[in-house]
Design a protein around this motif. Structure first.
Motif, short mmCIF file in Angstrom:
data_model
loop_
_atom_site.label_atom_id
_atom_site.label_comp_id
_atom_site.label_asym_id
_atom_site.label_seq_id
_atom_site.Cartn_x
_atom_site.Cartn_y
_atom_site.Cartn_z
N ALA A 80 40.14 27.56 88.18
CA ALA A 80 40.93 28.33 87.23
C ALA A 80 40.32 28.34 85.83
O ALA A 80 40.88 28.96 84.93
CB ALA A 80 42.35 27.77 87.16
N ILE A 81 39.17 27.67 85.65
CA ILE A 81 38.57 27.61 84.32
C ILE A 81 37.09 27.30 84.46
O ILE A 81 36.65 26.70 85.46
CB ILE A 81 39.28 26.54 83.44
CG1 ILE A 81 38.88 26.68 81.98
CG2 ILE A 81 39.00 25.14 83.96
CD1 ILE A 81 39.74 25.84 81.04
N ARG A 97 38.40 37.52 86.44
CA ARG A 97 38.51 37.59 84.99
C ARG A 97 37.72 36.48 84.31
O ARG A 97 37.13 36.67 83.24
CB ARG A 97 39.98 37.56 84.57
CG ARG A 97 40.72 38.87 84.84
CD ARG A 97 42.07 38.90 84.13
NE ARG A 97 43.03 38.02 84.79
CZ ARG A 97 43.83 38.40 85.77
NH1 ARG A 97 43.77 39.64 86.24
NH2 ARG A 97 44.69 37.54 86.30
N ILE A 98 37.70 35.30 84.93
CA ILE A 98 36.92 34.18 84.37
C ILE A 98 35.44 34.54 84.34
O ILE A 98 34.74 34.33 83.34
CB ILE A 98 37.15 32.90 85.19
CG1 ILE A 98 38.58 32.39 85.00
CG2 ILE A 98 36.14 31.81 84.81
CD1 ILE A 98 38.95 31.27 85.95
N ILE A 99 34.94 35.08 85.44
CA ILE A 99 33.52 35.42 85.53
C ILE A 99 33.16 36.54 84.56
O ILE A 99 32.16 36.45 83.82
CB ILE A 99 33.15 35.82 86.97
CG1 ILE A 99 33.37 34.63 87.93
CG2 ILE A 99 31.71 36.31 87.03
CD1 ILE A 99 32.50 33.43 87.66
N GLY A 154 41.91 35.44 93.63
CA GLY A 154 40.68 36.18 93.39
C GLY A 154 40.67 36.97 92.09
O GLY A 154 39.65 37.01 91.38
N ASP A 155 41.79 37.60 91.74
CA ASP A 155 41.83 38.41 90.51
C ASP A 155 41.66 37.54 89.27
O ASP A 155 40.93 37.90 88.33
CB ASP A 155 43.15 39.18 90.43
CG ASP A 155 43.24 40.29 91.47
OD1 ASP A 155 42.17 40.71 91.97
OD2 ASP A 155 44.36 40.72 91.78
N GLU A 156 42.31 36.39 89.26
CA GLU A 156 42.17 35.48 88.11
C GLU A 156 40.74 34.98 87.97
O GLU A 156 40.20 34.89 86.87
CB GLU A 156 43.11 34.28 88.26
CG GLU A 156 44.60 34.65 88.23
CD GLU A 156 45.17 34.96 89.61
OE1 GLU A 156 44.39 35.38 90.51
OE2 GLU A 156 46.39 34.80 89.79
N VAL A 212 36.21 39.23 102.30
CA VAL A 212 36.29 37.92 101.68
C VAL A 212 37.51 37.76 100.77
O VAL A 212 38.31 36.84 100.93
CB VAL A 212 34.99 37.61 100.89
CG1 VAL A 212 35.16 36.34 100.07
CG2 VAL A 212 33.81 37.47 101.85
N LEU A 213 37.67 38.63 99.80
CA LEU A 213 38.73 38.44 98.79
C LEU A 213 40.13 38.41 99.38
O LEU A 213 40.99 37.67 98.87
CB LEU A 213 38.62 39.51 97.71
CG LEU A 213 37.48 39.28 96.71
CD1 LEU A 213 37.35 40.45 95.74
CD2 LEU A 213 37.68 37.98 95.94
N PRO A 214 40.44 39.16 100.45
CA PRO A 214 41.78 39.02 101.05
C PRO A 214 42.06 37.62 101.59
O PRO A 214 43.22 37.29 101.83
CB PRO A 214 41.77 40.06 102.18
CG PRO A 214 40.76 41.09 101.75
CD PRO A 214 39.70 40.31 101.05
#
Length: 640
Positions: free
Chosen positions: A517-518, A247-249, A242-244, A235-237
């Motif tokens: 993004a937020i 970090r939010i979660i 995905g990395d950002e 999924v993530l590829p």
């Protein structure tokens, strides 16, 4: 019409877009029913269609053009009515943006799009955004790059269905039938809602959520996926950020996320189990989820959960929100001569935007397909502003809250009284809407009205013939059927994939998914107004399309039997629903299963009869899509 049944279709603002069969008995009695040969309609319709003949034959219908004369109405001819309109347009043609065209979705169909062509060629101001679903579809475009949805029939291939806030029986009887059939075949159904829906009989589990906070529950379940390493490796590829998003979660604790939505750890585990242990899991997203200031964000986090749990791009999975009902048709003919410099006023704040428009100001309004005074939040101000416009024309069949404030009312045809082609925002069938009834009095279709008006202008605005528009609409890359063949068969399926985003190939330029993004916080209720006001859908009517005799006054509202407000009320005395904008006398009821912070009002009743909840709702715009954040409104109940 004869005794031969006629194939037609429902053109109401409903996702099902039913294919209909209309017959006339020997005594002249009309019967109206669902087409048994249609794969989605399957021979039955909802109460709104079944009661349509009562609406068609209502003695309240406007049958002749009406011109305001002081406080009264004067019957005038069509020749006079169109002459007045032409004179007004002629006087404003040097500043065409002083004319506002307000088109609503009160009736669907190809020919209903002619107004866009007419007023585009004129150079008039138009509206952007919507009262309905623009935050949600904008969210889907941001995530997936488009508004694709897997075929609704693939719900039967799911092992779990997670319903995020959709009142399925009231809003779509055919989706309700699909869900009911899926349950009988062992599909697990989980409903997430603050209440006010009819989940009974259509769900196995219920998670009661604080209204407007679906994004936090979705984020909590995503956190479980991340903490447990349960995101499928493929999924993530297929994502761009995905990395950002991770970090939010991880920037918020489970306790913080669950407290924000008023849910428990067990609630999150139930949702988690549906998405992981019962894959494929389909997500159904109700329009109500996106009627908040952060409504688009709610939808984006639900989509993210569906993706990260491995339930996008597979049969039986998917995220089901409204489609673009016109996407399978060719409407290029409506865009002839379009420019980029049109002025757009925002639909959710239409009253304020009309009042504040300048260089030039709005001096004329033409409204069709919408009871905008009733439907817009801040309805009292909208009504006042509408009345102050120099000249307003409303095309309608009834003296609605909007028509009652117009200078000229033009009587229009209703469903079954005009030929058209209509599509759906739930399924991929295009339907033929055959004419089955002659319109009463002098009612005319919107297309006929604009065609005749255009001829009176100098230079004229020439619309193509209706037959040409219908032919052109079917010249779509998704259809392989002629108009004559559609007339014979009644419907055709567009050539769309049954599974959206197969292989996790998305419609952004790079083919990758985008996460939000937020994650915005949810504000607390304002002092003195403890109840979130939810103006929810009715079962028996589309929005304000309610006959006067069917409107019960005072309007009913519902709270939970556990609501704290009940202790302060004497239910033997009159009670009002109050917001900073005003008050309405109401009939207070209780409803099991409602969130205790909610008061429910079934929307659509008319201000002129003593209802009109939008008079109490302050206009707010959603975070994306210029949608209408109706459910941001807080209220209180008090004795008069």
């Amino acid at each position: 019409m004869g005794d031969e049944p006629i194939i037609s279709a429902c053109t109401k603002d409903c996702p099902d877009a039913c294919s209909l069969v209309i017959s006339r008995e020997h005594e002249g009695l009309i019967t109206l029913g669902g087409n048994p040969g249609h794969p989605v309609t399957r021979g039955f319709t909802c109460a709104k269609v079944r009661s349509h003949l009562k609406r068609v034959n209502s003695p309240e219908r406007i049958l002749y053009p009406l011109m305001r004369s002081g406080a009264a109405w004067e019957l005038i001819s069509w020749d006079e009515a169109l002459g007045v309109c032409a004179d007004r347009i002629r006087s404003l043609r040097s500043e065409p943006s002083s004319i506002l065209y307000f088109h609503g979705e009160g009736a669907k169909g190809v020919l209903k799009q002619a107004g866009h062509l007419f007023f585009s060629l004129l150079g008039a101001s138009r509206v952007s955004g919507s009262f309905c679903d623009s935050a949600g579809f904008s969210a889907c475009v941001k995530d997936f790059g488009s508004r694709e949805t897997s075929d609704v029939e693939t719900l039967k291939d799911a092992r779990a269905i997670v319903n995020w806030g959709k009142d399925i029986p009231r809003s779509s009887v055919h989706m309700a039938a699909l869900v009911q059939s899926a349950r009988k075949n062992g599909v697990r159904v989980l409903t997430i809602s603050p209440g006010g829906d009819t989940a009974d009989g259509l769900t196995d589990l219920v998670v009661r959520i604080r209204p407007g906070t679906d994004r936090f529950l979705a984020a909590a379940v995503i956190r479980l996926l991340l903490d447990r390493g349960a995101v499928p490796e493929w999924v993530l590829p297929r994502t761009a950020n995905g990395d950002e998003f991770r970090r939010i979660i991880l920037g918020r604790s489970m306790d913080e996320l669950l407290a924000a939505c008023g849910c428990t750890r067990d609630d999150a585990e139930r949702v988690y189990g549906c998405y992981t242990e019962l894959r494929p899991a389909a997500s159904i997203i109700g329009a109500g989820v996106q009627r908040y200031s952060f409504g688009g964000e709610n939808v984006r986090f639900i989509n993210a959960l569906a993706l990260l749990s491995g339930n996008i791009g597979i049969r039986g999975g998917g995220s089901h929100f409204h489609l673009n009902s016109l996407r399978n048709l060719n409407l290029s003919w409506t865009r002839v001569g379009e420019r980029k410099d049109y002025r757009f006023l925002r639909m959710p704040v239409i009253g304020a935007d009309i009042a504040e428009a300048h260089d030039p100001s709005i001096r004329m309004v033409w409204a069709d397909g919408s009871n905008l005074v009733n439907q817009a939040p801040g309805a009292l101000r909208t009504a006042s502003v509408f009345e102050q416009v120099e000249f307003s024309v409303v095309v309608d069949a009834f003296m609605t809250d909007t028509a009652a404030r117009a200078d000229l009312v033009l009587p229009c045809t209703l469903m079954l009284e005009q030929e058209d082609v209509v599509a759906s925002y739930m399924h991929d069938y295009v339907q033929y809407a055959g004419k089955a009834l002659d319109p009463p009095g002098e009612a005319r279709s919107d297309f006929e009205i604009l065609t005749e008006l255009g001829k009176r202008l100098d230079p004229p605005i020439v619309l193509p013939a209706a037959e040409a528009c219908l032919h052109e609409s079917l010249r779509s890359p998704y259809l392989d059927i002629s108009l004559d063949e559609l007339r014979r068969k009644g419907f055709a399926r567009a050539g769309r994939p049954e599974v959206a985003y197969a292989g996790l190939v998305f419609d952004h330029a790079d083919g990758l998914y985008r996460f939000p993004a937020i994650l915005h916080g949810e504000p607390d209720p304002p002092g003195g107004y403890p109840l979130r006001l939810l103006s929810l859908v009715r079962r028996e009517a589309i929005h304000s399309q309610i006959l006067p005799e069917d409107q019960e006054m005072p309007p009913k509202v519902w709270v939970s039997p556990e609501s704290a407000v009940l202790a302060s009320l004497d239910r033997d005395k009159p009670i009002s629903l109050v917001t900073p904008l005003g008050r309405l006398r109401v009939n207070l009821m209780t409803m099991d299963g409602l969130h205790p912070e909610v008061v429910v009002y079934r929307r659509g009743d008319w201000m002129k009869l003593g209802g009109g909840v939008n008079g109490l709702i302050e206009p707010h715009i959603t975070d994306m899509g210029t949608g209408t954040a109706y459910y941001d409104q807080y209220a209180r109940l008090e004795n008069d």
